[in-house]
Design an enzyme around this catalytic site. Sequence first.
Site, PDB file in Angstrom:
ATOM      1  N   GLU A   1       0.874  -1.176   0.000  1.00  0.00           N
ATOM      2  CA  GLU A   1       0.000   0.000   0.000  1.00  0.00           C
ATOM      3  C   GLU A   1       0.908   1.222   0.000  1.00  0.00           C
ATOM      4  OE1 GLU A   1      -2.267   2.718   3.027  1.00  0.00           O
ATOM      5  OE2 GLU A   1      -2.754   0.598   3.348  1.00  0.00           O
TER       6      GLU A   1
ATOM      7  N   CYS B   1      -3.311   7.772   4.561  1.00  0.00           N
ATOM      8  CA  CYS B   1      -3.134   7.290   3.193  1.00  0.00           C
ATOM      9  C   CYS B   1      -4.408   7.452   2.380  1.00  0.00           C
ATOM     10  CB  CYS B   1      -2.686   5.834   3.200  1.00  0.00           C
ATOM     11  SG  CYS B   1      -3.770   4.750   4.156  1.00  0.00           S
TER      12      CYS B   1
END
Length: 689
Positions: A261, A300
């Site tokens: 990620e 994020c």
Amino acid sequence: MASAAPRRLESYVYGAWTAGKGDGLPLLDAGTGETVALIDSKGLDFAEVLHYGRSVAGPKLRAMSFHERAAMLKALGLALMGKKEEFYAESFRTGATRADGWVDIEGGIGTMLTFASKGRRELPNTRILTDGNMEPLSKDNSFSAQHIYAPLQGVAVHINAFNFPIWGMLEKISPTLLAGVPAVVKPASQTAYLTELMVRRIIETGLLPEGALQLISGSVGDLLDHVTGQDVVTFTGSAWTGRKLKAHPAVIANSARFTMEADSLNASILGPDATPGTPEFDLFVKEVMREMTVKAGQKCTAIRRVIAPRDHVDALVKALGDMLGKTALGLPDDETTRMGPLASLHQRTEVRERIQDLLSDAEIVAGNPDNVRVASGDAERGAFLNPILLYADDPFGAFKVHDVEAFGPVSTVLPYDSIEEAVELARLGKGSLVSSVFTDDPKVAEEVVLGVAPFHGRVLVGNRRSAKTSTGHGSPLAGLVHGGPGRAGGGEEMGGMRGVKHYMQRTAVQGTPRLLSAVTGRWIEGADVQHGEHPFRKSLAELKIGDQLMTAKRQVTLDDVEHFAHFTGDTFYAHMDEAAAKANPFFDDRVAHGYLIASFAAGLFVEPNPGPVLANYGVDNMRFLTPVYFGDTVQVRLTCKEINPRENANHGEVHWDCQVTNQKGEIVAQYDVLTMVAKIWPPAQAAAE
């Protein structure tokens, strides 16, 4: 916050807390600049860390059923929730306010509890999973195949980011442990003191098998040199670092599973119908504001690109500027603070540098990165930075905006002139974790979602009707996939039970139904059966997979169909009109209702007296396969297919394969009957035991 002598963080490896042999890197309080802890992993034997997990914890976890692992996670989550105030106190040092800490701490523990609950409800009480239906490979059903998922026999190495030191760990280890795989956690150094505290409390509970969770405080050294094809590596952080780890020789040579990620230039789109004054416009402003300031924008999933109709940009910039200007910046434990500092002074320098990159294509319309204004704390000793809003008038020429992520309270407004342009701008992020659109127009929602979905792991549609219940743009949820294509890393985490399968191997197993049933723990067509006492008279202590009942037969008559039709109101023409039924290409004459046949089936297989079957709670996969005409005779074959005892309860679920046939042996109906069955019967005996 009162100063305290910095503690030396330790790693928990091969069954003991171990300090590194180096001097240690100082970790500073994000708000005050004081040294909180020293971190170092020098001297650890990383090959032994992996071997210990594989050899000590792996067999113990794999010996447990999914329900036992789920119960373990539930007990652990509840124990951690009872210690949450200790975690909040430490979380302030990371720069997180109480609200920020809630997302990390209670959000992380809540994710673990969700996996525990879903694991118990959605997975069987077995050690492997079946995938899809049995595949018959011979006409006489003597040779079949079944896809299964079995736990990998390695270790999951989780390399995490600094922004969520608790949630980032728990959202990864929950599906890992539920799958039956040990975990090694390497938190980002800057906030590792909070992760270390939680791991200490986890180990103290004694709920996990020894070696199921190990912690590395500091560098991972040569750990990746020792990964095998049975290991999994997950990484959350910068794309540059992620690509470097993914290209590690051992990862490539052994085809070790790697999930990343990485950077994500998430976009949020204001629909053309969401004009100033509409609920959608106001919701959009609040959402952008929240995503810029929660965790000081260090998420994020935060909104980096704000895509809005050109005609609404001025109103949007003014509304955002007014709200951002009122945001109280200060020490995280100050109750009046609405946004805390970044995680470190280094992080503030990094964000300021990225803002300079963005200024080549955009202009600042709110905030000043070089003039920090705080309501509490020291503007220079703490890693404070006021929110910065930029605007790029030429969004398709603003290349930096679509390529540079300032990982802090920074967003850029981009105007569009058509919904097609809005979709194209979102796609310029080259793959993101999440996108959102705020609209009350179904056509806008459809066009945006279909346009951006291939470029995003999650898409949120916000409007006035979901405002009170929506979890928002930036909230990853345990039941939904978290990850994204392209720039976002190409990985996928969570997603409910999908995430569990990331730590398991799917294998096609071929053989006789009898042996396949032994492997999977569930009865399949062609496997052994046992006849005798009515299976509904058996408690879970007596019931066996393959226990079967062949019922008496019953003839279906015209009077049955007429009565059922008028009693229920189901007078569909195929049941009532001979000419219309014969005109239907699927029927030769009037037919019996499918639900009438299911009702007759229940009447044939039910044992009416009080007994261990406590309730019928559902029917799965019902199919009506052959029409039943007047004069046909039906019979039921009921077979115990799957048994799932409930933990800490006196009953469990039993799935029964129900097959209804006619006088020709043709299958009329096929479905699963779901019942609750007592573990011990009669109740007096259960109470005595």
